[in-house]
Write a protein that holds these residues in place. Structure first.
Motif, PDB file in Angstrom:
ATOM      1  N   PHE A   1      26.983  68.211 137.845  1.00 39.20           N
ATOM      2  CA  PHE A   1      27.031  67.268 138.040  1.00 39.20           C
ATOM      3  C   PHE A   1      27.459  66.271 138.603  1.00 39.20           C
ATOM      4  CE2 PHE A   1      30.798  64.014 136.871  1.00 39.20           C
ATOM      5  CZ  PHE A   1      31.039  63.736 137.320  1.00 39.20           C
ATOM      6  N   VAL A   2      27.020  64.586 138.612  1.00 38.45           N
ATOM      7  CA  VAL A   2      27.050  63.868 139.935  1.00 38.45           C
ATOM      8  C   VAL A   2      27.876  63.052 140.195  1.00 38.45           C
ATOM      9  CG1 VAL A   2      25.568  62.491 140.991  1.00 38.45           C
ATOM     10  CG2 VAL A   2      24.826  64.736 139.994  1.00 38.45           C
ATOM     11  N   ALA A   3      28.275  62.449 138.883  1.00 39.69           N
ATOM     12  CA  ALA A   3      29.283  61.428 138.764  1.00 39.69           C
ATOM     13  C   ALA A   3      28.938  60.890 137.122  1.00 39.69           C
ATOM     14  CB  ALA A   3      29.323  59.878 139.369  1.00 39.69           C
ATOM     15  N   ALA A   4      30.847  60.395 136.533  1.00 37.39           N
ATOM     16  CA  ALA A   4      31.224  59.714 135.188  1.00 37.39           C
ATOM     17  C   ALA A   4      32.195  58.824 135.218  1.00 37.39           C
ATOM     18  CB  ALA A   4      32.167  61.508 135.412  1.00 37.39           C
ATOM     19  N   ILE A   5      31.755  58.415 134.152  1.00 33.07           N
ATOM     20  CA  ILE A   5      33.024  56.928 134.291  1.00 33.07           C
ATOM     21  C   ILE A   5      33.308  56.683 133.268  1.00 33.07           C
ATOM     22  CG2 ILE A   5      30.767  55.430 133.037  1.00 33.07           C
ATOM     23  CD1 ILE A   5      32.304  53.008 135.097  1.00 33.07           C
ATOM     24  N   ASN A   6      34.614  56.704 132.619  1.00 28.54           N
ATOM     25  CA  ASN A   6      35.073  56.439 131.466  1.00 28.54           C
ATOM     26  C   ASN A   6      34.911  55.033 131.144  1.00 28.54           C
ATOM     27  OD1 ASN A   6      37.134  58.929 132.193  1.00 28.54           O
ATOM     28  ND2 ASN A   6      38.785  58.103 132.818  1.00 28.54           N
ATOM     29  N   TRP A   7      35.675  55.001 129.430  1.00 30.05           N
ATOM     30  CA  TRP A   7      34.862  53.689 128.826  1.00 30.05           C
ATOM     31  C   TRP A   7      36.629  52.910 128.663  1.00 30.05           C
ATOM     32  CZ3 TRP A   7      38.262  52.206 125.181  1.00 30.05           C
ATOM     33  CH2 TRP A   7      38.903  52.890 124.466  1.00 30.05           C
ATOM     34  N   SER A   8      37.339  53.545 128.982  1.00 30.61           N
ATOM     35  CA  SER A   8      38.635  52.400 128.740  1.00 30.61           C
ATOM     36  C   SER A   8      39.034  52.228 130.120  1.00 30.61           C
ATOM     37  CB  SER A   8      39.686  53.310 128.375  1.00 30.61           C
ATOM     38  OG  SER A   8      39.773  55.104 129.712  1.00 30.61           O
TER      39      SER A   8
ATOM     40  N   TYR B   1      34.698  58.989 138.661  1.00 37.89           N
ATOM     41  CA  TYR B   1      34.561  60.378 139.198  1.00 37.89           C
ATOM     42  C   TYR B   1      33.072  60.845 140.133  1.00 37.89           C
ATOM     43  CZ  TYR B   1      38.239  60.105 135.477  1.00 37.89           C
ATOM     44  OH  TYR B   1      39.093  60.279 134.919  1.00 37.89           O
ATOM     45  N   TYR B   2      33.376  62.183 141.041  1.00 35.60           N
ATOM     46  CA  TYR B   2      32.448  61.878 142.251  1.00 35.60           C
ATOM     47  C   TYR B   2      32.352  63.473 142.130  1.00 35.60           C
ATOM     48  CZ  TYR B   2      31.236  57.387 141.964  1.00 35.60           C
ATOM     49  OH  TYR B   2      31.262  55.201 141.488  1.00 35.60           O
TER      50      TYR B   2
ATOM     51  N   GLY C   1      31.781  58.641 148.444  1.00 37.84           N
ATOM     52  CA  GLY C   1      31.093  57.846 149.910  1.00 37.84           C
ATOM     53  C   GLY C   1      29.720  57.530 149.750  1.00 37.84           C
ATOM     54  N   ARG C   2      28.527  58.307 148.922  1.00 39.84           N
ATOM     55  CA  ARG C   2      27.095  57.587 148.779  1.00 39.84           C
ATOM     56  C   ARG C   2      26.969  57.127 147.507  1.00 39.84           C
ATOM     57  NH1 ARG C   2      22.961  61.343 149.778  1.00 39.84           N
ATOM     58  NH2 ARG C   2      24.552  62.608 149.022  1.00 39.84           N
ATOM     59  N   PHE C   3      27.255  57.650 146.714  1.00 37.52           N
ATOM     60  CA  PHE C   3      26.577  57.186 145.416  1.00 37.52           C
ATOM     61  C   PHE C   3      27.934  56.744 143.918  1.00 37.52           C
ATOM     62  CE2 PHE C   3      23.897  60.839 144.095  1.00 37.52           C
ATOM     63  CZ  PHE C   3      22.967  60.559 145.463  1.00 37.52           C
ATOM     64  N   THR C   4      27.442  55.153 144.018  1.00 35.96           N
ATOM     65  CA  THR C   4      28.255  54.472 142.537  1.00 35.96           C
ATOM     66  C   THR C   4      27.899  54.435 141.518  1.00 35.96           C
ATOM     67  OG1 THR C   4      28.986  52.773 145.128  1.00 35.96           O
ATOM     68  CG2 THR C   4      29.482  52.117 142.834  1.00 35.96           C
ATOM     69  N   ILE C   5      28.718  54.563 140.759  1.00 34.95           N
ATOM     70  CA  ILE C   5      28.655  54.543 139.683  1.00 34.95           C
ATOM     71  C   ILE C   5      28.940  53.805 139.222  1.00 34.95           C
ATOM     72  CG2 ILE C   5      30.817  56.740 138.973  1.00 34.95           C
ATOM     73  CD1 ILE C   5      28.821  57.352 135.789  1.00 34.95           C
ATOM     74  N   SER C   6      28.362  52.897 138.191  1.00 29.86           N
ATOM     75  CA  SER C   6      29.311  51.755 137.537  1.00 29.86           C
ATOM     76  C   SER C   6      28.132  51.405 136.187  1.00 29.86           C
ATOM     77  CB  SER C   6      28.549  50.639 137.941  1.00 29.86           C
ATOM     78  OG  SER C   6      27.845  49.824 138.018  1.00 29.86           O
ATOM     79  N   ARG C   7      28.965  50.547 134.856  1.00 27.74           N
ATOM     80  CA  ARG C   7      28.925  50.290 133.774  1.00 27.74           C
ATOM     81  C   ARG C   7      28.975  49.111 133.299  1.00 27.74           C
ATOM     82  NH1 ARG C   7      31.799  53.793 130.453  1.00 27.74           N
ATOM     83  NH2 ARG C   7      30.749  53.233 128.805  1.00 27.74           N
ATOM     84  N   ASP C   8      27.759  48.399 132.513  1.00 28.54           N
ATOM     85  CA  ASP C   8      28.047  46.819 131.846  1.00 28.54           C
ATOM     86  C   ASP C   8      28.265  46.780 130.386  1.00 28.54           C
ATOM     87  OD1 ASP C   8      27.683  45.109 131.302  1.00 28.54           O
ATOM     88  OD2 ASP C   8      25.894  44.025 132.504  1.00 28.54           O
ATOM     89  N   ASN C   9      29.297  47.695 129.934  1.00 31.21           N
ATOM     90  CA  ASN C   9      28.639  47.944 128.405  1.00 31.21           C
ATOM     91  C   ASN C   9      28.340  47.012 127.453  1.00 31.21           C
ATOM     92  OD1 ASN C   9      31.040  49.768 128.271  1.00 31.21           O
ATOM     93  ND2 ASN C   9      32.815  49.030 128.322  1.00 31.21           N
ATOM     94  N   ALA C  10      28.610  45.110 127.657  1.00 35.92           N
ATOM     95  CA  ALA C  10      27.465  43.868 127.484  1.00 35.92           C
ATOM     96  C   ALA C  10      26.263  44.415 126.998  1.00 35.92           C
ATOM     97  CB  ALA C  10      28.141  43.017 127.909  1.00 35.92           C
TER      98      ALA C  10
ATOM     99  N   THR D   1      24.817  49.784 129.197  1.00 37.76           N
ATOM    100  CA  THR D   1      24.043  50.051 130.566  1.00 37.76           C
ATOM    101  C   THR D   1      24.733  51.092 131.454  1.00 37.76           C
ATOM    102  OG1 THR D   1      22.079  48.883 130.637  1.00 37.76           O
ATOM    103  CG2 THR D   1      22.486  49.223 132.397  1.00 37.76           C
ATOM    104  N   VAL D   2      24.635  51.861 131.934  1.00 36.58           N
ATOM    105  CA  VAL D   2      25.064  52.778 133.050  1.00 36.58           C
ATOM    106  C   VAL D   2      24.115  52.764 134.574  1.00 36.58           C
ATOM    107  CG1 VAL D   2      24.887  54.939 132.423  1.00 36.58           C
ATOM    108  CG2 VAL D   2      26.822  54.828 133.726  1.00 36.58           C
ATOM    109  N   TYR D   3      24.892  52.726 135.470  1.00 36.36           N
ATOM    110  CA  TYR D   3      24.013  52.825 136.831  1.00 36.36           C
ATOM    111  C   TYR D   3      24.668  54.016 137.484  1.00 36.36           C
ATOM    112  CZ  TYR D   3      23.074  48.003 134.767  1.00 36.36           C
ATOM    113  OH  TYR D   3      22.657  46.891 133.662  1.00 36.36           O
ATOM    114  N   LEU D   4      23.635  54.088 138.613  1.00 39.50           N
ATOM    115  CA  LEU D   4      24.036  54.822 139.730  1.00 39.50           C
ATOM    116  C   LEU D   4      23.470  54.264 140.452  1.00 39.50           C
ATOM    117  CD1 LEU D   4      25.086  57.535 140.698  1.00 39.50           C
ATOM    118  CD2 LEU D   4      23.225  58.904 140.291  1.00 39.50           C
ATOM    119  N   GLN D   5      24.214  53.848 142.007  1.00 36.86           N
ATOM    120  CA  GLN D   5      23.886  52.919 142.749  1.00 36.86           C
ATOM    121  C   GLN D   5      23.943  54.669 143.720  1.00 36.86           C
ATOM    122  OE1 GLN D   5      22.490  50.089 143.819  1.00 36.86           O
ATOM    123  NE2 GLN D   5      21.958  51.025 145.770  1.00 36.86           N
TER     124      GLN D   5
END
Length: 123
Positions: free
Chosen positions: A47-54, A59-60, A66-75, A78-82
């Motif tokens: 596991f690396v990272a996860a993001i809820n839809w609600s 979670y990391y 502190g180094r990776f960031t997960i984000s999402r664009d529901n429109a 797409t989900v991203y991992l910086q």
């Protein structure tokens, strides 16, 4: 047909950055928990990272906090991992996962997986 397609992998120097993207098609994932996992040669998928839809809670794994960031664009479905401050030990195939039905860090909780994208960090 549900499909997750990752992109953005490649070669980076230690200390550098990469941004992974995962586009979902065939079904909207706006109500789906999403995650990123990785697998290094000879090792188990982790596991690396996860993001809820609600509430977009994130979670990391301790190794990337502190180094990776997960984000999402529901429109954009797409989900991203910086990934910043990359280390040689981050070298792995990174997988996007969707439609989570259980605990966020368990690979068995996800019903759909991408094909993976290679990330190689040179020291």
């Amino acid at each position: 047909q549900v499909q997750l397609v990752e992109s953005g992998g490649g070669l980076a120097q230690a200390g550098g950055s990469l941004r992974l993207s995962c586009v979902a098609s065939g079904r909207t994932f706006s109500r789906s928990g999403m995650g990123w996992f990785r697998q290094a040669p000879g090792k188990e998928r982790e596991f690396v990272a996860a993001i809820n839809w609600s509430d977009f809670s994130t979670y990391y794994a301790d190794s990337v906090k502190g180094r990776f960031t997960i984000s999402r664009d529901n429109a954009k479905n797409t989900v991203y991992l910086q990934m910043n401050s990359l280390k040689a030990e981050d070298t792995a195939v990174y997988y996007c996962a969707g439609d989570r039905k259980g605990f966020y860090s368990s690979s068995g909780a996800y019903n759909y997986w991408g094909q993976g994208t290679q990330v190689t960090v040179s020291s």
